[in-house]
Write a protein that holds these residues in place. Structure first.
Motif, short mmCIF file in Angstrom:
data_model
loop_
_atom_site.label_atom_id
_atom_site.label_comp_id
_atom_site.label_asym_id
_atom_site.label_seq_id
_atom_site.Cartn_x
_atom_site.Cartn_y
_atom_site.Cartn_z
N CYS A 11 56.70 35.90 -5.95
CA CYS A 11 56.62 36.69 -7.10
C CYS A 11 57.72 36.37 -7.98
O CYS A 11 57.85 36.88 -9.21
CB CYS A 11 56.89 38.21 -6.77
N SER A 90 55.85 30.50 -9.21
CA SER A 90 54.52 31.06 -9.52
C SER A 90 54.68 31.10 -10.93
O SER A 90 55.72 31.95 -11.44
CB SER A 90 54.35 32.40 -9.11
N PRO A 92 52.25 32.22 -14.66
CA PRO A 92 51.15 32.81 -15.37
C PRO A 92 50.12 31.99 -15.73
O PRO A 92 50.04 30.89 -15.83
CB PRO A 92 51.49 33.65 -16.50
N SER A 93 48.82 32.43 -15.61
CA SER A 93 47.50 31.63 -16.08
C SER A 93 47.39 31.05 -17.24
O SER A 93 46.59 30.22 -17.25
CB SER A 93 46.26 32.46 -15.43
N TYR A 94 48.27 31.72 -18.27
CA TYR A 94 48.05 30.93 -19.56
C TYR A 94 48.88 29.77 -19.78
O TYR A 94 48.63 29.18 -20.64
CB TYR A 94 48.64 31.98 -20.67
N VAL A 203 56.39 30.98 -21.22
CA VAL A 203 56.51 32.56 -20.95
C VAL A 203 57.31 33.07 -22.32
O VAL A 203 57.12 34.26 -22.42
CB VAL A 203 57.27 32.64 -19.23
N GLU A 206 55.03 34.16 -25.08
CA GLU A 206 54.03 35.48 -24.51
C GLU A 206 54.88 36.67 -24.44
O GLU A 206 54.37 37.71 -24.92
CB GLU A 206 53.45 35.13 -22.96
N GLU A 207 56.11 36.65 -23.96
CA GLU A 207 56.90 37.90 -24.03
C GLU A 207 57.35 37.90 -25.41
O GLU A 207 57.23 39.22 -25.80
CB GLU A 207 58.33 37.67 -23.28
#
Length: 224
Positions: A11, A90, A92-94, A203, A206-207
């Motif tokens: 995570c 890990s 994200p899928s984007y 990331v 997107e944030e």
């Protein structure tokens, strides 16, 4: 066992591991052999994040010796990540799948073949530059130069320093699939750069979108 800080590979959450979250066992090779006495230590760690709670499993082979009935562990011979099978973080899928595939494979084979790992990291870097910054296709060294005035100085300094490092820099102008003979630390530095750029660019973007979207929604609600 003392508590220690740890980042879960499942995570990506930074957590503190207490004694109740880890289990360690040891198996010692007592028989005479060509390499000497060895101990294999297996370690389970359970992530305390309630949204994760997954476990990791690592195995470490160490030199060992007997001292008055006690087993004294020596230098580490080799370490294996068993669950998950690599140190890949890990994301994200984007993030485009082809980029993630190269990154994950670079992590997976880093210890087995640093030069193959470095080649995948260079290809991953090129994929990021072409997808995120839409650079003009060419040699990787030229594609990197195209973003010099478009990224913040700290990010540029990190990219520039790494591309000039040892054998990485010596072969940066070669074909992207050229196998670079690097050491494990150089391969690790390349992976670290990829992880940083994925976080800073994909990331981070997107944030920022989420924050701006929340501001727009709040302003629209207040206006209504």
């Amino acid at each position: 066992m003392r508590d220690f800080n740890w980042t879960c590979p499942h995570c990506d959450r930074a957590v503190t591991i207490t004694e109740g979250r880890t289990t360690t066992d040891r198996h010692t090779l007592y028989q005479e052999n060509a390499d000497g006495r060895r101990s294999l230590i297996s370690t389970f760690i359970v992530c305390p994040n309630p949204d994760c709670r997954k476990f990791t499993l690592t195995a470490t082979l160490r030199e060992s010796r007997s001292n008055q009935g006690n087993e004294v562990l020596g230098q580490i011979v080799q370490t294996w990540n068993l669950v998950p099978s690599s140190s890949a973080q890990s994301f994200p899928s984007y993030v485009p799948k082809t980029i993630l595939n190269d990154y994950q494979e670079a992590c997976y084979i880093r210890e087995l073949s640093p030069k193959a790992s470095a080649t995948l990291s260079r290809r991953c870097l090129q994929g990021i530059l072409r997808d995120f910054w839409k650079v003009k296709s060419g040699r990787l060294v030229d594609e990197i130069d195209q973003i010099k005035d478009r990224v913040d100085p700290l990010t540029w300094d990190a990219i520039d320093a790494l591309r000039k490092l040892g054998n990485i820099g010596a072969h940066m102008e070669r074909d992207i699939n050229f196998l670079v003979d690097v050491d494990p630390q150089e391969a690790e530095l390349l992976i670290g750069l990829i992880e940083t750029l994925l976080k800073e660019w994909y990331v981070g973007r997107e944030e920022r979108k989420a924050r701006m979207g929340a501001l727009v929604a709040a302003a629209s609600a207040k206006k209504a």
